[in-house]
Design an enzyme around this catalytic site. Structure first.
Site, PDB file in Angstrom:
ATOM      1  N   HIS A  56       0.850  -1.201   0.000  1.00  0.00           N
ATOM      2  CA  HIS A  56       0.000   0.000   0.000  1.00  0.00           C
ATOM      3  C   HIS A  56       0.878   1.241   0.000  1.00  0.00           C
ATOM      4  O   HIS A  56       1.942   1.277   0.628  1.00  0.00           O
ATOM      5  CB  HIS A  56      -1.021  -0.008   1.142  1.00  0.00           C
ATOM      6  CG  HIS A  56      -0.495   0.294   2.518  1.00  0.00           C
ATOM      7  ND1 HIS A  56      -0.418   1.576   3.036  1.00  0.00           N
ATOM      8  CD2 HIS A  56      -0.082  -0.523   3.512  1.00  0.00           C
ATOM      9  CE1 HIS A  56       0.047   1.518   4.283  1.00  0.00           C
ATOM     10  NE2 HIS A  56       0.258   0.260   4.596  1.00  0.00           N
ATOM     11  N   ASP A 161       5.694   3.256   7.159  1.00  0.00           N
ATOM     12  CA  ASP A 161       4.487   2.462   6.915  1.00  0.00           C
ATOM     13  C   ASP A 161       3.686   3.202   5.846  1.00  0.00           C
ATOM     14  O   ASP A 161       3.020   4.176   6.170  1.00  0.00           O
ATOM     15  CB  ASP A 161       3.679   2.334   8.220  1.00  0.00           C
ATOM     16  CG  ASP A 161       2.346   1.615   8.044  1.00  0.00           C
ATOM     17  OD1 ASP A 161       1.588   1.565   9.013  1.00  0.00           O
ATOM     18  OD2 ASP A 161       2.077   1.119   6.931  1.00  0.00           O
ATOM     19  N   GLU A 191      -5.380   1.500   2.063  1.00  0.00           N
ATOM     20  CA  GLU A 191      -5.187   0.431   3.050  1.00  0.00           C
ATOM     21  C   GLU A 191      -5.473   0.907   4.466  1.00  0.00           C
ATOM     22  O   GLU A 191      -6.042   0.178   5.279  1.00  0.00           O
ATOM     23  CB  GLU A 191      -3.742  -0.096   2.983  1.00  0.00           C
ATOM     24  CG  GLU A 191      -3.485  -1.355   3.821  1.00  0.00           C
ATOM     25  CD  GLU A 191      -3.158  -1.071   5.284  1.00  0.00           C
ATOM     26  OE1 GLU A 191      -2.809   0.082   5.607  1.00  0.00           O
ATOM     27  OE2 GLU A 191      -3.273  -2.012   6.093  1.00  0.00           O
ATOM     28  N   GLU A 192      -5.085   2.141   4.745  1.00  0.00           N
ATOM     29  CA  GLU A 192      -5.209   2.616   6.127  1.00  0.00           C
ATOM     30  C   GLU A 192      -6.665   2.832   6.533  1.00  0.00           C
ATOM     31  O   GLU A 192      -6.958   3.031   7.712  1.00  0.00           O
ATOM     32  CB  GLU A 192      -4.397   3.904   6.320  1.00  0.00           C
ATOM     33  CG  GLU A 192      -2.897   3.735   6.119  1.00  0.00           C
ATOM     34  CD  GLU A 192      -2.198   2.941   7.234  1.00  0.00           C
ATOM     35  OE1 GLU A 192      -2.880   2.501   8.186  1.00  0.00           O
ATOM     36  OE2 GLU A 192      -0.976   2.750   7.141  1.00  0.00           O
ATOM     37  N   HIS A 298       3.001   4.272  13.210  1.00  0.00           N
ATOM     38  CA  HIS A 298       1.969   5.317  13.187  1.00  0.00           C
ATOM     39  C   HIS A 298       2.361   6.573  13.961  1.00  0.00           C
ATOM     40  O   HIS A 298       1.513   7.263  14.538  1.00  0.00           O
ATOM     41  CB  HIS A 298       0.606   4.768  13.633  1.00  0.00           C
ATOM     42  CG  HIS A 298      -0.032   3.901  12.582  1.00  0.00           C
ATOM     43  ND1 HIS A 298      -1.358   3.511  12.604  1.00  0.00           N
ATOM     44  CD2 HIS A 298       0.482   3.345  11.458  1.00  0.00           C
ATOM     45  CE1 HIS A 298      -1.618   2.762  11.542  1.00  0.00           C
ATOM     46  NE2 HIS A 298      -0.521   2.640  10.831  1.00  0.00           N
TER      47      HIS A 298
END
Lengths: 328, 337
Positions: A56, A161, A191-192, A298
């Protein structure tokens, strides 16, 4: 392209910039197009079963929900940013031009009693000065991108990420381009939030096998050993009920045979990655998951090891070249 | 003054380790003053004016900034920390720092793995650690030692065309104002003091004011502004863009009422934008100076500053001139009474 440089370029862009960079990179040797939702798909013809390599390319961030003429904005989350790290952070709003801001922190004299309850993201105030006039409702924002070299070939940046995963995929594409094999690359949006970018791209690619690359937890203080792998310990090979068990075991065999350091990441149900959304697309797609160990997920100070990124790319490309995906 | 402020904010000087800022200031002031450095590291300078002053006036700013100190290195190479000066734990998680030029990050347990109460609170400082990517304690010791200072790694950024963000605006703004006064032509002899260890208890100011023994003191500082969206009335304390802050009282000092009124009188005469602090909060070197020896009439002039004691202090550039102008006006008035 040299790996540090590749990763640096990917992390300094916002998602749209990263997609443009990846598109330029891949179009040298693959046929590239974008799906209706914005995922990037690159395909190369050749022999063998069709493998789809996926990562992603979206990152967590914020959307602007309120603009105040005194030079403040308010936001809601896109994905799961960690609110504990936001006060006094640098933020960039991608408006008609990039606008720099600072996330406000509550002055201590205003906190009631010993109330150190965190401020929810929707209650945060962002300080932007006179540039509020360039911002529109719905503009996207992220923690300001930076790239720092730490020791032992590790780096820290926001959005590792999953730009680290994207770097692995681009690296694999480089390693596979002269192999003659048929393969596709998908860099997914969404994706998130809901995996829609991956499932719809998988639908149009319709591969025989898919390998998703994402990030997972690297060992750090206060994380129990059974919930993480060592930073620098190589790819984390996913084993989970939604993944094809045979593929997982084959990846482990490849790692052993090719002397690639690795660990196994065992999950009892779904993986929390695009692998979940790819595997039940169409009539089903056999899917594997390879994850890069990452610290501080994150936040604006995520950390990965460049050695791990190289090892992940090596594992996947060796696996594909050795015919590991072909039906016997 | 803005460019010098940016340079000063980029220097690293924590309480007790003020070398970088002190060296810079000494280099800048040497052509203009006679100075000494006392045992704690304060710079005590006398700038000659066109004539002698009737009263001894001391203008001060502090050189130290809030920072972190490495207390312990664990077997895995992670660094435990304490604060040097007051830093709220809410601004520490997930920030970058530098230690002897090595970049590190203040790490956190991933949000996905938090349980119960962990999700609801900012990590305590005792639970925080710095990660420099070391493999072990032995590896970490190649780059850092216990007792090293970790400074916020924070870029100087202009927010729009009116605001400026940087670390350590408290109190590099005071240093910048003093430097510019020192370089300017003054009517009367004046003492300028750059103090140490303000952030850990106004200790430099204690010894410097003993040595100088002034009649009047002007402290040039940054003070907390809470004028953000959602905060109203007196809770704002003071506001960016509304001018230099003249306090009547804070947690350390009840300021001289006559000096307070004098400041506003001068401000009106010379059209300098001024405001006051609408909350008794904070403290500064005036706390030590006013009770030095037999007592000193003291006033504080501050730039309003959001998110003070964080990596991202924010000020309005227009307020810098107000601070400079009122400080100069007060200095001239107090030298001759």
């Amino acid at each position: 392209m040299e790996l540090t440089n590749l990763l640096k370029k990917l992390t300094q862009e916002n998602m749209l910039g990263a997609i443009e960079f990846a598109s330029d990179f891949l179009s040298d040797f693959m046929a590239v197009h974008t799906t209706p939702l914005g995922s990037l798909v690159a395909e190369k013809d050749g022999f063998g079963d069709k493998i789809m390599l996926e990562a992603h390319i979206d990152e967590i961030g914020f959307v602007v929900t309120n603009i105040d003429k005194n030079g403040f904005i308010k936001v809601n989350s896109y994905g799961g940013s960690d609110p504990r790290v936001l006060p006094a952070s640098d933020i960039t709003i991608y408006s008609e031009r990039p606008v720099q801001g600072v996330v406000a922190s509550t002055p201590p004299h205003l906190s009631k009693d010993n109330d150190s309850k965190i401020t929810e993201i929707s209650d945060l105030v962002v300080d932007v000065g006179s540039n509020f006039k360039y911002i529109s409702l719905g503009d996207f924002a992220t923690l300001t991108h930076s790239f720092s070299a730490l020791k032992n070939n590790t780096v820290s940046a926001p959005a590792l990420d999953n730009r680290a995963g994207v770097a692995v995929i681009l690296r694999c594409a480089e390693l596979l381009k002269d192999s003659g094999r048929k393969f596709s690359v998908v860099l997914s949006v969404g994706e998130e939030v809901n995996g829609s970018g991956a499932s719809t791209a998988a639908f149009s690619v319709s591969p025989d096998v898919a390998i998703a690359v994402d990030v997972s937890f690297a060992k750090a203080p206060s994380i129990p050993d059974d919930k993480c792998s060592k930073l620098g310990g190589g790819p984390m090979i996913g084993i989970s009920p939604v993944l094809d068990y045979y593929l997982s075991l084959q990846l482990v065999e490849t790692a052993k045979n090719k002397d690639i350091p690795y660990s196994k990441e065992i999950m009892g149900s779904s993986t929390g990655t695009d692998a979940d959304h790819i595997s039940d697309t169409l009539g089903g797609i056999k899917t594997a998951l390879v994850s890069i160990p990452l610290r501080n997920m994150h936040t604006g100070v995520e950390i990965v090891s460049l050695d791990d990124i190289e090892a992940c790319a090596k594992l996947i490309s060796e696996f594909v070249i050795s015919g590991g995906i072909d039906n016997d | 003054m803005i460019n010098e402020l940016k340079t000063l904010c980029s220097l690293n000087s924590a309480s007790g380790r003020e070398n970088e800022v002190r060296d810079y200031i000494i280099k800048e002031i040497s052509p203009y003053v006679d100075y000494t450095i006392d045992a704690l590291g304060n710079i005590i300078a006398l700038k000659k004016g066109l004539s002698e002053a009737k009263n001894k006036v001391m203008i001060s700013a502090h050189m130290d900034e809030v920072a972190l100190i490495v207390t312990y290195i664990d077997e895995s190479g992670f660094l435990k920390i304490s604060t040097v000066g007051g830093i709220d734990n809410q601004v520490l998680s997930g920030k970058r720092v530098t230690i002897n030029g090595n970049i590190g990050v203040i790490g956190v347990k991933p949000i996905h793995l938090l349980k119960g109460k962990e999700k609801e609170a900012y990590p305590e400082i005792s639970d925080l650690y710095i990660d420099i990517g070391a493999k072990s304690k032995e590896d970490a010791l190649k780059y850092v030692s216990e007792g090293d200072i970790a400074y916020f790694l924070s870029d100087v950024v202009e927010l729009g065309d009116n605001l400026l963000k940087a670390k350590a605006i408290d109190d590099r703004i005071g240093c910048a104002v003093l430097l510019n006064l020192i370089r300017s032509e003054l009517k009367y002899d004046t003492y300028f003091v750059f103090t140490v260890q303000e952030e850990i208890g106004t200790r430099g100011a204690t010894t410097a004011s003993y040595t100088v023994a002034p009649d009047y003191a002007i402290v040039v500082e940054a003070t907390t502004a809470a004028d953000i969206l959602g905060v109203d009335g007196d809770s704002k304390v003071c506001s960016l863009g509304e001018g230099a802050v003249i306090s009547f009282m804070d947690r350390a000092t009840v300021y001289d009422r006559e000096l307070y009124k004098l400041a506003f009188k001068l401000g009106a005469e010379k059209e300098i934008k001024l405001q006051t602090k609408t909350k008794v909060a904070g403290g500064n070197d005036a706390g030590a100076i006013h009770k030095s020896r037999g007592g000193v009439k003291t006033i504080a002039v501050s730039v309003p500053c959001r998110y003070i004691h964080s990596p991202s202090c924010v000020i309005n550039k227009a307020d810098i001139d107000s601070v400079y102008n009122i400080t100069k006006a007060l200095q001239e008035a107090l030298c001759i009474d």
